[in-house]
Motif scaffolding. Structure first.
Motif, PDB file in Angstrom:
ATOM      1  N   ALA A 186       0.887  -1.229   0.275  1.00  0.00           N
ATOM      2  CA  ALA A 186       0.036  -0.075   0.127  1.00  0.00           C
ATOM      3  C   ALA A 186       0.804   1.298  -0.088  1.00  0.00           C
ATOM      4  O   ALA A 186       0.623   2.249  -0.821  1.00  0.00           O
ATOM      5  N   LYS A 187       1.956   1.254   0.713  1.00  0.00           N
ATOM      6  CA  LYS A 187       2.850   2.442   0.912  1.00  0.00           C
ATOM      7  C   LYS A 187       3.622   2.574  -0.778  1.00  0.00           C
ATOM      8  O   LYS A 187       3.616   3.644  -1.044  1.00  0.00           O
ATOM      9  N   LYS A 188       3.668   1.448  -1.282  1.00  0.00           N
ATOM     10  CA  LYS A 188       4.930   1.566  -2.407  1.00  0.00           C
ATOM     11  C   LYS A 188       3.558   2.062  -3.429  1.00  0.00           C
ATOM     12  O   LYS A 188       3.986   2.944  -4.387  1.00  0.00           O
ATOM     13  N   TRP A 189       2.326   1.665  -3.327  1.00  0.00           N
ATOM     14  CA  TRP A 189       1.420   1.971  -4.119  1.00  0.00           C
ATOM     15  C   TRP A 189       1.152   3.626  -4.004  1.00  0.00           C
ATOM     16  O   TRP A 189       1.167   4.180  -5.167  1.00  0.00           O
ATOM     17  N   ILE A 190       1.017   4.067  -2.935  1.00  0.00           N
ATOM     18  CA  ILE A 190       0.903   5.456  -2.624  1.00  0.00           C
ATOM     19  C   ILE A 190       2.165   6.464  -3.185  1.00  0.00           C
ATOM     20  O   ILE A 190       1.791   7.441  -3.849  1.00  0.00           O
ATOM     21  N   GLU A 191       3.253   5.953  -2.843  1.00  0.00           N
ATOM     22  CA  GLU A 191       4.359   6.469  -3.423  1.00  0.00           C
ATOM     23  C   GLU A 191       4.432   6.751  -5.057  1.00  0.00           C
ATOM     24  O   GLU A 191       4.677   7.547  -5.634  1.00  0.00           O
ATOM     25  N   GLU A 192       4.109   5.568  -5.760  1.00  0.00           N
ATOM     26  CA  GLU A 192       3.937   5.293  -7.172  1.00  0.00           C
ATOM     27  C   GLU A 192       2.807   6.505  -7.723  1.00  0.00           C
ATOM     28  O   GLU A 192       2.979   7.078  -8.659  1.00  0.00           O
ATOM     29  N   GLU A 193       1.924   6.461  -6.939  1.00  0.00           N
ATOM     30  CA  GLU A 193       0.587   7.235  -7.149  1.00  0.00           C
ATOM     31  C   GLU A 193       1.155   8.959  -7.258  1.00  0.00           C
ATOM     32  O   GLU A 193       0.814   9.704  -8.060  1.00  0.00           O
ATOM     33  N   GLU A 194       1.798   9.229  -6.117  1.00  0.00           N
ATOM     34  CA  GLU A 194       2.330  10.613  -5.934  1.00  0.00           C
ATOM     35  C   GLU A 194       3.248  10.755  -6.875  1.00  0.00           C
ATOM     36  O   GLU A 194       3.495  12.076  -7.377  1.00  0.00           O
ATOM     37  N   GLN A 196       1.392  11.535 -10.265  1.00  0.00           N
ATOM     38  CA  GLN A 196       0.726  12.898 -10.149  1.00  0.00           C
ATOM     39  C   GLN A 196       1.804  13.940 -10.242  1.00  0.00           C
ATOM     40  O   GLN A 196       1.582  15.012 -11.007  1.00  0.00           O
TER      41      GLN A 196
END
Length: 144
Positions: A5-13, A16
């Motif tokens: 989840a953390k990795k997904w959030i970092e990739e999404e940021e 963006q």
């Protein structure tokens, strides 16, 4: 699962941030497009041009443009001819041209005209752009 989840959030940021950078670049290109259009036109032409020809590009008269260049410390008038100040000489901005003329009384004579090179035309473009004066062709295109 927390690491994923953390990795997904970092990739999404990161995605963006890239999208924001792309939008900023698109905006920059849009803003510079008028300048690019006019500069392309200048660079595609060869030879020298008169001050009046350059002035027409900005919906100015030759007299108005000469006055601006004088105010900007580029040139001064001597014996009915505009001459560059020393700091602008030998930069390839102008060429002098001697032309044979016939005086109103019929006597032959010569006169010297200052003509601007394409490098000089770009130099003038920068001065006018700094004053907020954009080429007429770009004003029409961008609705200014």
């Amino acid at each position: 699962p927390v690491d994923r989840a953390k990795k997904w959030i970092e990739e999404e940021e990161a995605r963006q941030q890239l999208a924001t950078k792309a939008l900023l670049l698109e905006q920059t290109v849009y803003e510079y497009q008028p300048k690019i259009t006019y500069l392309d036109r200048i660079l595609s032409s060869k030879g020298t041009v008169t001050i009046t020809q350059i002035a027409k590009d900005y919906d100015l008269t030759g007299h108005q443009l000469n006055k601006i260049l004088h105010e900007e410390g580029v040139q001064y008038k001597q014996n009915k001819q505009w001459l560059l100040y020393a700091k602008h000489m030998n930069k390839g901005l102008v060429k002098s041209e001697t032309i044979d003329i016939t005086r109103s009384n019929g006597d032959p004579d010569t006169t010297i005209y200052t003509r601007w090179t394409q490098k000089g035309r770009l130099f003038i473009h920068e001065i006018l752009t700094n004053r907020g004066i954009i080429p007429y062709m770009d004003r029409e295109r961008i609705g200014a």
